[in-house]
Motif scaffolding. Structure first.
Motif, PDB file in Angstrom:
ATOM      1  N   HIS A  49     -11.584 -21.299  -5.394  1.00  0.00           N
ATOM      2  CA  HIS A  49     -11.420 -22.747  -5.271  1.00  0.00           C
ATOM      3  C   HIS A  49     -12.546 -23.451  -6.020  1.00  0.00           C
ATOM      4  O   HIS A  49     -13.719 -23.098  -5.846  1.00  0.00           O
ATOM      5  CB  HIS A  49     -11.475 -23.176  -3.797  1.00  0.00           C
ATOM      6  CG  HIS A  49     -10.317 -22.687  -2.991  1.00  0.00           C
ATOM      7  ND1 HIS A  49      -9.290 -23.509  -2.621  1.00  0.00           N
ATOM      8  CD2 HIS A  49     -10.021 -21.456  -2.502  1.00  0.00           C
ATOM      9  CE1 HIS A  49      -8.407 -22.816  -1.925  1.00  0.00           C
ATOM     10  NE2 HIS A  49      -8.831 -21.559  -1.843  1.00  0.00           N
ATOM     11  N   ILE A  50     -12.200 -24.476  -6.819  1.00  0.00           N
ATOM     12  CA  ILE A  50     -13.218 -25.278  -7.495  1.00  0.00           C
ATOM     13  C   ILE A  50     -13.943 -26.102  -6.443  1.00  0.00           C
ATOM     14  O   ILE A  50     -13.318 -26.861  -5.698  1.00  0.00           O
ATOM     15  CB  ILE A  50     -12.603 -26.205  -8.551  1.00  0.00           C
ATOM     16  CG1 ILE A  50     -11.916 -25.393  -9.651  1.00  0.00           C
ATOM     17  CG2 ILE A  50     -13.678 -27.124  -9.153  1.00  0.00           C
ATOM     18  CD1 ILE A  50     -11.133 -26.223 -10.642  1.00  0.00           C
ATOM     19  N   VAL A  51     -15.278 -25.955  -6.360  1.00  0.00           N
ATOM     20  CA  VAL A  51     -16.064 -26.737  -5.399  1.00  0.00           C
ATOM     21  C   VAL A  51     -17.045 -27.683  -6.078  1.00  0.00           C
ATOM     22  O   VAL A  51     -17.560 -28.596  -5.438  1.00  0.00           O
ATOM     23  CB  VAL A  51     -16.809 -25.834  -4.384  1.00  0.00           C
ATOM     24  CG1 VAL A  51     -15.805 -25.100  -3.493  1.00  0.00           C
ATOM     25  CG2 VAL A  51     -17.718 -24.842  -5.084  1.00  0.00           C
ATOM     26  N   ALA A  52     -17.309 -27.469  -7.354  1.00  0.00           N
ATOM     27  CA  ALA A  52     -18.207 -28.352  -8.109  1.00  0.00           C
ATOM     28  C   ALA A  52     -17.923 -28.215  -9.575  1.00  0.00           C
ATOM     29  O   ALA A  52     -17.428 -27.183 -10.036  1.00  0.00           O
ATOM     30  CB  ALA A  52     -19.666 -28.001  -7.829  1.00  0.00           C
ATOM     31  N   ARG A  53     -18.241 -29.283 -10.310  1.00  0.00           N
ATOM     32  CA  ARG A  53     -18.032 -29.297 -11.761  1.00  0.00           C
ATOM     33  C   ARG A  53     -19.259 -29.869 -12.444  1.00  0.00           C
ATOM     34  O   ARG A  53     -19.832 -30.848 -11.975  1.00  0.00           O
ATOM     35  CB  ARG A  53     -16.812 -30.148 -12.097  1.00  0.00           C
ATOM     36  CG  ARG A  53     -16.640 -30.347 -13.571  1.00  0.00           C
ATOM     37  CD  ARG A  53     -15.531 -31.303 -13.883  1.00  0.00           C
ATOM     38  NE  ARG A  53     -15.586 -31.615 -15.313  1.00  0.00           N
ATOM     39  CZ  ARG A  53     -14.952 -32.630 -15.851  1.00  0.00           C
ATOM     40  NH1 ARG A  53     -14.224 -33.415 -15.111  1.00  0.00           N
ATOM     41  NH2 ARG A  53     -15.060 -32.838 -17.129  1.00  0.00           N
ATOM     42  N   SER A  54     -19.644 -29.296 -13.556  1.00  0.00           N
ATOM     43  CA  SER A  54     -20.730 -29.827 -14.384  1.00  0.00           C
ATOM     44  C   SER A  54     -20.150 -30.806 -15.379  1.00  0.00           C
ATOM     45  O   SER A  54     -19.110 -30.555 -15.995  1.00  0.00           O
ATOM     46  CB  SER A  54     -21.433 -28.687 -15.130  1.00  0.00           C
ATOM     47  OG  SER A  54     -22.360 -29.218 -16.043  1.00  0.00           O
ATOM     48  N   PHE A  55     -20.827 -31.947 -15.548  1.00  0.00           N
ATOM     49  CA  PHE A  55     -20.367 -32.941 -16.517  1.00  0.00           C
ATOM     50  C   PHE A  55     -21.243 -32.947 -17.761  1.00  0.00           C
ATOM     51  O   PHE A  55     -21.232 -33.908 -18.517  1.00  0.00           O
ATOM     52  CB  PHE A  55     -20.328 -34.333 -15.866  1.00  0.00           C
ATOM     53  CG  PHE A  55     -19.191 -34.474 -14.899  1.00  0.00           C
ATOM     54  CD1 PHE A  55     -17.943 -34.886 -15.350  1.00  0.00           C
ATOM     55  CD2 PHE A  55     -19.360 -34.175 -13.567  1.00  0.00           C
ATOM     56  CE1 PHE A  55     -16.879 -35.008 -14.460  1.00  0.00           C
ATOM     57  CE2 PHE A  55     -18.305 -34.287 -12.678  1.00  0.00           C
ATOM     58  CZ  PHE A  55     -17.069 -34.708 -13.123  1.00  0.00           C
ATOM     59  N   GLU A  56     -22.001 -31.899 -18.006  1.00  0.00           N
ATOM     60  CA  GLU A  56     -22.854 -31.796 -19.204  1.00  0.00           C
ATOM     61  C   GLU A  56     -22.020 -31.610 -20.446  1.00  0.00           C
ATOM     62  O   GLU A  56     -21.038 -30.953 -20.458  1.00  0.00           O
ATOM     63  CB  GLU A  56     -23.792 -30.592 -19.078  1.00  0.00           C
ATOM     64  CG  GLU A  56     -24.740 -30.700 -17.933  1.00  0.00           C
ATOM     65  CD  GLU A  56     -25.595 -29.467 -17.828  1.00  0.00           C
ATOM     66  OE1 GLU A  56     -25.731 -28.691 -18.798  1.00  0.00           O
ATOM     67  OE2 GLU A  56     -26.146 -29.260 -16.769  1.00  0.00           O
TER      68      GLU A  56
END
Length: 81
Positions: A74-81
Protein backbone atom coordinates in the motif's frame (compact mmCIF):
# COMPACT_ATOMS: atom_id res chain seq x y z
CA UNK A 1 5.26 -10.94 -4.45
CA UNK A 2 7.64 -11.42 -1.60
CA UNK A 3 7.37 -9.97 1.87
CA UNK A 4 9.99 -7.39 2.81
CA UNK A 5 12.19 -7.89 5.85
CA UNK A 6 10.38 -4.96 7.46
CA UNK A 7 6.95 -3.31 7.33
CA UNK A 8 7.86 -0.40 5.05
CA UNK A 9 9.71 -0.50 1.73
CA UNK A 10 10.99 2.27 -0.53
CA UNK A 11 10.07 2.04 -4.20
CA UNK A 12 9.87 3.90 -7.51
CA UNK A 13 6.60 3.80 -9.46
CA UNK A 14 6.90 2.08 -12.85
CA UNK A 15 3.21 2.45 -13.78
CA UNK A 16 0.96 5.26 -12.54
CA UNK A 17 -1.52 4.55 -9.75
CA UNK A 18 -4.89 6.18 -10.29
CA UNK A 19 -6.59 7.75 -7.28
CA UNK A 20 -8.80 5.54 -5.16
CA UNK A 21 -10.77 5.60 -1.93
CA UNK A 22 -10.62 3.57 1.26
CA UNK A 23 -13.72 1.65 0.15
CA UNK A 24 -12.64 1.33 -3.50
CA UNK A 25 -8.83 1.38 -3.73
CA UNK A 26 -6.97 1.51 -7.03
CA UNK A 27 -4.75 -1.41 -8.00
CA UNK A 28 -3.56 0.07 -11.30
CA UNK A 29 -0.07 1.03 -10.12
CA UNK A 30 3.17 -0.92 -10.13
CA UNK A 31 6.49 -0.14 -8.46
CA UNK A 32 10.00 -1.53 -8.34
CA UNK A 33 11.35 -2.04 -4.82
CA UNK A 34 14.52 -0.21 -3.77
CA UNK A 35 17.21 -1.09 -1.24
CA UNK A 36 20.04 0.86 0.31
CA UNK A 37 23.45 -0.11 -1.05
CA UNK A 38 26.38 1.86 0.36
CA UNK A 39 24.17 4.88 1.04
CA UNK A 40 22.37 4.90 -2.35
CA UNK A 41 18.85 3.65 -3.08
CA UNK A 42 19.02 1.21 -6.00
CA UNK A 43 16.34 -0.86 -7.72
CA UNK A 44 16.17 -4.51 -6.73
CA UNK A 45 14.51 -5.50 -10.00
CA UNK A 46 11.46 -6.81 -8.11
CA UNK A 47 8.31 -5.14 -9.44
CA UNK A 48 5.10 -5.32 -7.37
CA UNK A 49 1.45 -4.27 -7.71
CA UNK A 50 0.54 -1.39 -5.38
CA UNK A 51 -2.74 -0.41 -3.72
CA UNK A 52 -3.61 3.32 -3.65
CA UNK A 53 -6.59 4.36 -1.53
CA UNK A 54 -6.41 8.15 -1.70
CA UNK A 55 -6.06 11.09 -4.12
CA UNK A 56 -4.30 12.40 -6.12
CA UNK A 57 -2.98 9.82 -8.60
CA UNK A 58 0.72 8.91 -8.29
CA UNK A 59 2.64 9.14 -11.58
CA UNK A 60 5.19 6.71 -12.96
CA UNK A 61 8.67 7.71 -11.78
CA UNK A 62 7.52 8.99 -8.37
CA UNK A 63 9.34 7.71 -5.29
CA UNK A 64 7.04 6.20 -2.67
CA UNK A 65 7.02 4.42 0.67
CA UNK A 66 5.03 1.19 0.67
CA UNK A 67 3.59 -0.64 3.68
CA UNK A 68 3.26 -4.42 3.32
CA UNK A 69 -0.17 -5.24 4.78
CA UNK A 70 -1.86 -8.64 4.51
CA UNK A 71 0.07 -9.61 1.41
CA UNK A 72 -0.32 -6.30 -0.45
CA UNK A 73 1.88 -3.22 -0.88
CA UNK A 74 0.00 0.00 0.00
CA UNK A 75 1.27 3.49 -0.86
CA UNK A 76 1.66 5.36 2.45
CA UNK A 77 3.85 8.29 1.38
CA UNK A 78 5.11 9.98 -1.75
CA UNK A 79 8.16 12.14 -2.43
CA UNK A 80 7.53 15.30 -4.43
CA UNK A 81 11.23 15.91 -5.26
Amino acid sequence: MSAPGHGVARARMTAAATGGTFGDPSRSGRAVLLRNVAGRWVATGEEVEVVHDHEPPVPAGARVALAFVRGEYHIVARSFE
